[in-house]
Design an enzyme around this catalytic site. Structure first.
Site, mmCIF file in Angstrom:
data_model
loop_
_atom_site.group_PDB
_atom_site.id
_atom_site.type_symbol
_atom_site.label_atom_id
_atom_site.label_comp_id
_atom_site.label_asym_id
_atom_site.label_seq_id
_atom_site.Cartn_x
_atom_site.Cartn_y
_atom_site.Cartn_z
ATOM 1 N N SER A 112 -12.714 41.733 -56.657
ATOM 2 C CA SER A 112 -11.601 41.440 -57.578
ATOM 3 C C SER A 112 -10.705 40.345 -57.016
ATOM 4 C CB SER A 112 -10.740 42.684 -57.808
ATOM 5 O OG SER A 112 -11.529 43.776 -58.100
ATOM 6 N N ASP A 155 -6.613 41.432 -49.045
ATOM 7 C CA ASP A 155 -7.893 40.941 -49.572
ATOM 8 C C ASP A 155 -7.740 39.546 -50.177
ATOM 9 O OD1 ASP A 155 -6.228 42.103 -51.451
ATOM 10 O OD2 ASP A 155 -7.771 43.302 -52.432
#
Ligand code: MEV
Length: 322
Positions: A112, A155
């Protein structure tokens, strides 16, 4: 005028500091060489047409007027990134988009964040708007939070900067750790973890028992700071021991699982210096530190316990134009 743009970004693996990093503590994350690419082209009408074959999406169409509406789950990151970019930079165009992934979103390797970063970077190229890495981080992080509500942004940082990073919540610190190698084995439990649910569960624990949980996070933060030093010294034995200590603290906040524990024990039993879960826990991946002599034995031990060895190169390059 620029026509087609293609950008790719890497996935990530958390090495130390999982969960605590959501609560104003540091973590260490490394980028992995499984990449997601996004190709963008302007259209002459007001449609966005998306192909994402790895997610079984073919010819998904939406008009610019409907961009503000809640998009279906599978296309949420790409479309929210576009909406945020258009709003921030006051631009707009119909688009053809194609995404391609080198890894399954099942593994929890950060698909994502990688697709969000790639989309925003590609848009900045396509519209000729210069944005630096910190601006790209802030807009990507906002996009991820718009969808997931919770998360540290580690991330997103890995997808942008690549390499191995010392990172503090929300990008307060993003510092490269310069290393040549990271002798680690990655094993997948076969179970997809629900990161947001686990992160919210830890928030509840923190609200119920703030002293105990804050102490747990402080202990994790100290481990992260020590690991940062030992990784740079290539002291893998000590890095492994610190992983074991980090894993104990993750177990104490109930984010490990029997599958993770099975793979972690299997790796340690055949000589890994240490092992821990990587990410939210509950499933997804574990990592083990092992030197050359033990590397293959650790892989075999993980596979014997029904884990899947995931071959990744760590310390990978950050977002780039292809
Ligand atoms: C999930 O991969 C890692 C967590 O620390 C959440 C986050 O940092 O966003 C649990």
């Amino acid at each position: 005028m620029i026509k087609m743009v293609k950008v790719s970004a890497p996935g990530k693996l958390m090495l130390f500091g999982d969960h605590a990093v959501v609560h104003n503590r540091p973590c260490i994350v490394t980028a992995v060489d499984h990449r997601i690419s996004v190709s963008l082209d302007k259209r002459n009408d007001n449609k966005i047409i998306l192909d994402a074959p790895d997610m079984n999406i073919k010819n998904y169409k939406i008009s610019l007027d409907n961009l503000g509406k809640q998009p279906p789950k599978k296309v949420r990151f790409v479309l929210t990134a576009i909406k945020n970019f258009f709003e921030k930079y006051k631009v707009e165009s119909g688009l053809d988009i194609k995404t391609k992934s080198e890894f399954s979103s099942e593994f929890g390797l950060g698909s994502s964040s990688a697709v969000t970063v790639s989309t925003l970077k590609a848009l900045s190229e396509l519209f000729g708007i210069k944005i630096n890495n910190k601006e790209l981080f802030d807009l990507s992080y906002k996009t991820v939070l718009d969808i997931q509500d919770v998360g540290s942004g580690f991330d997103v940082a890995a997808a942008i900067y690549g390499g191995t990073l010392y990172f503090v919540t929300g990008g307060k610190v993003i510092e490269p750790i310069y290393i040549k190698e990271l002798p680690m084995v990655v094993g997948y439990t076969g179970i997809k973890a629900d990161t947001a649910t686990l992160v919210k569960m830890v928030y509840r624990k923190l609200a119920e028992e703030p002293e105990i949980i804050n102490k747990n996070f402080d202990d994790i933060a100290r481990i992260v700071d020590k690991a940062k030093i030992e990784i740079q010294r290539n002291n893998w034995k000590r890095v492994g021991e610190l992983m074991n200590l980090n894993q104990e603290l993750l177990r104490d906040i109930d984010v490990s699982s029997k599958e993770l524990e099975r793979l972690i024990s299997a790796a340690k039993n055949v000589g890994a210096y240490g092992a821990k879960l990587s990410g939210a826990g509950g499933g997804d991946c574990m990592i083990a530190v092992a030197d050359k002599e033990n590397y293959n034995n650790v892989i075999k031990a993980i596979e014997k316990e029904d884990g899947t060895f995931i071959e990744v190169k760590l310390n990978a390059e950050g977002v780039r134009i292809e």
